[in-house]
Design a protein around this motif. Structure first.
Motif, PDB file in Angstrom:
ATOM      1  N   THR A  28      13.515  12.659  31.825  1.00 45.97           N
ATOM      2  CA  THR A  28      14.122  12.023  32.902  1.00 45.97           C
ATOM      3  C   THR A  28      15.760  12.307  32.648  1.00 45.97           C
ATOM      4  O   THR A  28      16.446  12.252  33.695  1.00 45.97           O
ATOM      5  CB  THR A  28      13.958  10.893  33.369  1.00 45.97           C
ATOM      6  N   SER A  29      16.097  12.496  31.459  1.00 38.44           N
ATOM      7  CA  SER A  29      17.418  12.633  31.065  1.00 38.44           C
ATOM      8  C   SER A  29      18.123  13.977  31.061  1.00 38.44           C
ATOM      9  O   SER A  29      19.368  14.048  31.433  1.00 38.44           O
ATOM     10  CB  SER A  29      17.731  11.679  29.716  1.00 38.44           C
ATOM     11  N   PHE A  30      17.138  14.731  31.129  1.00 35.47           N
ATOM     12  CA  PHE A  30      17.664  16.221  31.029  1.00 35.47           C
ATOM     13  C   PHE A  30      17.326  16.997  32.467  1.00 35.47           C
ATOM     14  O   PHE A  30      17.911  17.620  32.853  1.00 35.47           O
ATOM     15  CB  PHE A  30      17.053  16.964  29.957  1.00 35.47           C
ATOM     16  N   THR A  31      16.230  16.516  33.116  1.00 30.14           N
ATOM     17  CA  THR A  31      15.916  17.191  34.314  1.00 30.14           C
ATOM     18  C   THR A  31      16.111  16.171  35.592  1.00 30.14           C
ATOM     19  O   THR A  31      16.360  15.031  35.282  1.00 30.14           O
ATOM     20  CB  THR A  31      14.245  17.602  34.274  1.00 30.14           C
ATOM     21  N   ASP A  32      15.738  16.731  36.743  1.00 30.40           N
ATOM     22  CA  ASP A  32      15.926  15.946  37.992  1.00 30.40           C
ATOM     23  C   ASP A  32      14.379  15.231  38.290  1.00 30.40           C
ATOM     24  O   ASP A  32      14.230  14.488  39.197  1.00 30.40           O
ATOM     25  CB  ASP A  32      16.190  16.804  38.949  1.00 30.40           C
ATOM     26  N   TYR A  33      13.499  15.381  37.553  1.00 28.29           N
ATOM     27  CA  TYR A  33      12.092  14.959  37.578  1.00 28.29           C
ATOM     28  C   TYR A  33      12.073  13.329  37.417  1.00 28.29           C
ATOM     29  O   TYR A  33      12.843  12.745  36.493  1.00 28.29           O
ATOM     30  CB  TYR A  33      11.073  15.325  36.543  1.00 28.29           C
ATOM     31  N   LYS A  34      11.247  12.545  38.253  1.00 27.23           N
ATOM     32  CA  LYS A  34      11.126  11.323  38.065  1.00 27.23           C
ATOM     33  C   LYS A  34       9.801  11.031  38.095  1.00 27.23           C
ATOM     34  O   LYS A  34       8.784  11.717  38.413  1.00 27.23           O
ATOM     35  CB  LYS A  34      11.883  10.481  39.358  1.00 27.23           C
ATOM     36  N   TYR A  35       9.364  10.013  37.345  1.00 28.36           N
ATOM     37  CA  TYR A  35       7.905   9.552  37.297  1.00 28.36           C
ATOM     38  C   TYR A  35       7.417   9.157  38.573  1.00 28.36           C
ATOM     39  O   TYR A  35       8.202   8.544  39.528  1.00 28.36           O
ATOM     40  CB  TYR A  35       7.751   8.319  36.332  1.00 28.36           C
ATOM     41  N   ARG A  36       6.223   9.438  38.928  1.00 28.42           N
ATOM     42  CA  ARG A  36       5.464   8.969  40.085  1.00 28.42           C
ATOM     43  C   ARG A  36       5.046   7.509  40.046  1.00 28.42           C
ATOM     44  O   ARG A  36       4.294   7.179  38.806  1.00 28.42           O
ATOM     45  CB  ARG A  36       4.346   9.983  39.993  1.00 28.42           C
ATOM     46  N   ASP A  37       5.334   6.654  41.127  1.00 27.69           N
ATOM     47  CA  ASP A  37       4.944   5.356  41.198  1.00 27.69           C
ATOM     48  C   ASP A  37       5.488   4.475  39.839  1.00 27.69           C
ATOM     49  O   ASP A  37       6.444   4.558  39.391  1.00 27.69           O
ATOM     50  CB  ASP A  37       3.255   5.346  41.340  1.00 27.69           C
ATOM     51  N   ASP A  38       4.335   4.005  39.142  1.00 29.26           N
ATOM     52  CA  ASP A  38       4.839   3.230  37.849  1.00 29.26           C
ATOM     53  C   ASP A  38       4.548   3.779  36.722  1.00 29.26           C
ATOM     54  O   ASP A  38       4.434   3.192  35.922  1.00 29.26           O
ATOM     55  CB  ASP A  38       4.101   1.862  38.007  1.00 29.26           C
ATOM     56  N   ASN A  39       3.974   5.105  36.809  1.00 26.69           N
ATOM     57  CA  ASN A  39       3.535   6.048  35.583  1.00 26.69           C
ATOM     58  C   ASN A  39       4.953   6.317  34.721  1.00 26.69           C
ATOM     59  O   ASN A  39       5.849   6.396  35.282  1.00 26.69           O
ATOM     60  CB  ASN A  39       3.134   7.424  36.078  1.00 26.69           C
ATOM     61  N   THR A  40       4.668   6.348  33.414  1.00 20.96           N
ATOM     62  CA  THR A  40       5.508   6.807  32.573  1.00 20.96           C
ATOM     63  C   THR A  40       5.113   7.687  31.457  1.00 20.96           C
ATOM     64  O   THR A  40       3.762   7.854  31.503  1.00 20.96           O
ATOM     65  CB  THR A  40       6.343   5.607  31.906  1.00 20.96           C
ATOM     66  N   PHE A  41       5.710   8.477  30.530  1.00 22.35           N
ATOM     67  CA  PHE A  41       5.328   9.112  29.482  1.00 22.35           C
ATOM     68  C   PHE A  41       4.317   8.156  28.462  1.00 22.35           C
ATOM     69  O   PHE A  41       3.370   8.665  28.141  1.00 22.35           O
ATOM     70  CB  PHE A  41       6.443   9.663  28.830  1.00 22.35           C
ATOM     71  N   ALA A  42       4.778   6.954  28.624  1.00 21.61           N
ATOM     72  CA  ALA A  42       4.003   5.849  27.731  1.00 21.61           C
ATOM     73  C   ALA A  42       2.556   5.870  28.206  1.00 21.61           C
ATOM     74  O   ALA A  42       1.654   5.525  27.192  1.00 21.61           O
ATOM     75  CB  ALA A  42       4.601   4.673  27.753  1.00 21.61           C
ATOM     76  N   ASP A  43       2.294   6.089  29.506  1.00 23.82           N
ATOM     77  CA  ASP A  43       0.727   6.206  29.666  1.00 23.82           C
ATOM     78  C   ASP A  43       0.095   7.142  29.263  1.00 23.82           C
ATOM     79  O   ASP A  43      -1.182   6.783  29.044  1.00 23.82           O
ATOM     80  CB  ASP A  43       0.686   6.222  31.352  1.00 23.82           C
ATOM     81  N   ILE A  44       0.583   8.221  28.677  1.00 23.70           N
ATOM     82  CA  ILE A  44      -0.068   9.219  27.905  1.00 23.70           C
ATOM     83  C   ILE A  44       0.144   9.304  26.481  1.00 23.70           C
ATOM     84  O   ILE A  44      -0.568  10.034  25.852  1.00 23.70           O
ATOM     85  CB  ILE A  44      -0.224  10.352  28.754  1.00 23.70           C
ATOM     86  N   ARG A  45       1.429   9.015  26.093  1.00 22.90           N
ATOM     87  CA  ARG A  45       1.598   9.191  24.839  1.00 22.90           C
ATOM     88  C   ARG A  45       0.832   8.324  23.499  1.00 22.90           C
ATOM     89  O   ARG A  45       0.686   7.042  23.759  1.00 22.90           O
ATOM     90  CB  ARG A  45       3.126   8.695  24.777  1.00 22.90           C
ATOM     91  N   GLY A  46       0.236   9.038  22.891  1.00 17.77           N
ATOM     92  CA  GLY A  46      -0.568   8.564  21.854  1.00 17.77           C
ATOM     93  C   GLY A  46      -2.014   8.153  21.995  1.00 17.77           C
ATOM     94  O   GLY A  46      -2.496   7.470  21.152  1.00 17.77           O
ATOM     95  N   LYS A  47      -2.226   8.371  23.146  1.00 16.91           N
ATOM     96  CA  LYS A  47      -3.689   8.256  23.875  1.00 16.91           C
ATOM     97  C   LYS A  47      -4.691   9.309  23.695  1.00 16.91           C
ATOM     98  O   LYS A  47      -4.030  10.374  23.688  1.00 16.91           O
ATOM     99  CB  LYS A  47      -3.569   7.908  25.269  1.00 16.91           C
ATOM    100  N   SER A  48      -5.598   8.872  23.308  1.00  7.83           N
ATOM    101  CA  SER A  48      -6.714  10.309  22.987  1.00  7.83           C
ATOM    102  C   SER A  48      -6.954  10.954  24.229  1.00  7.83           C
ATOM    103  O   SER A  48      -7.502   9.968  25.370  1.00  7.83           O
ATOM    104  CB  SER A  48      -7.943   9.681  22.301  1.00  7.83           C
ATOM    105  N   MET A  49      -7.089  12.387  24.223  1.00 11.25           N
ATOM    106  CA  MET A  49      -7.599  12.896  25.492  1.00 11.25           C
ATOM    107  C   MET A  49      -8.524  13.770  24.900  1.00 11.25           C
ATOM    108  O   MET A  49      -8.289  14.585  23.883  1.00 11.25           O
ATOM    109  CB  MET A  49      -6.521  13.498  26.056  1.00 11.25           C
ATOM    110  N   LYS A  50      -9.800  13.880  25.325  1.00 11.89           N
ATOM    111  CA  LYS A  50     -10.881  14.979  25.032  1.00 11.89           C
ATOM    112  C   LYS A  50     -10.454  16.466  25.573  1.00 11.89           C
ATOM    113  O   LYS A  50      -9.808  16.720  26.319  1.00 11.89           O
ATOM    114  CB  LYS A  50     -12.322  14.589  25.723  1.00 11.89           C
ATOM    115  N   THR A  51     -10.770  17.205  24.692  1.00 10.23           N
ATOM    116  CA  THR A  51     -10.486  18.374  24.861  1.00 10.23           C
ATOM    117  C   THR A  51     -11.451  19.112  26.032  1.00 10.23           C
ATOM    118  O   THR A  51     -12.457  18.438  26.191  1.00 10.23           O
ATOM    119  CB  THR A  51     -10.677  19.576  23.479  1.00 10.23           C
ATOM    120  N   VAL A  52     -11.148  20.140  26.517  1.00  7.38           N
ATOM    121  CA  VAL A  52     -11.841  20.800  27.559  1.00  7.38           C
ATOM    122  C   VAL A  52     -13.321  20.912  27.192  1.00  7.38           C
ATOM    123  O   VAL A  52     -14.157  20.605  27.930  1.00  7.38           O
ATOM    124  CB  VAL A  52     -11.291  22.138  27.849  1.00  7.38           C
TER     125      VAL A  52
END
Length: 131
Positions: A28-52
């Motif tokens: 958000t500080s470098f691009t013009d992108y904004k988070y959708r709704d109430d989502n932030t990077f913290a929603d996925i940061r450090g969370k386990s995601m299964k591989t394909v």
């Protein structure tokens, strides 16, 4: 240089470094992108995601975004770290991630292992540009 008491918006590089330190990304500080709704990077940061192919987990720690155009006026503070003059992609943002990959058991072959690194870790997060 005396910056105490001055408007922080006058120091975009400092804001970018602060955002990465606080949130793990400069999206958000470098691009013009904004988070959708109430989502932030913290929603996925450090969370386990299964591989394909379900051969392990991936945890996203940091995501750095830079402009692929080395001739742009607004450069990320991280541009010189990740981009050289030999690689100019003027119409793209480049995304660099810091991940933790934990494999579960043995890997059957190289192609299956390669799928771990091509997993679209951010595929379920949608970004929108604020116009």
């Amino acid at each position: 240089m005396d910056i105490e008491g001055k408007d922080p918006n006058n120091y975009p590089d400092l804001n970018e470094l602060r955002e990465v330190g606080r949130t793990g990304t400069n999206i958000t500080s470098f691009t013009d992108y904004k988070y959708r709704d109430d989502n932030t990077f913290a929603d996925i940061r450090g969370k386990s995601m299964k591989t394909v192919k379900n051969i392990g987990d991936v945890k996203l720690k940091r995501m750095i975004v830079i402009d692929g155009d080395i001739n742009t006026k607004r450069k990320s503070v991280y541009t010189s770290m990740f981009l050289s003059k030999a690689r100019n992609l003027p119409d793209d943002y480049l995304v660099f991630t810091d991940n933790i990959v934990t494999l579960s058991g043995s890997i059957p072959d190289f192609y299956t292992l390669r799928s771990v690194f091509s997993t679209p870790a951010l595929g379920f997060v949608q970004w929108k540009t604020q116009l």
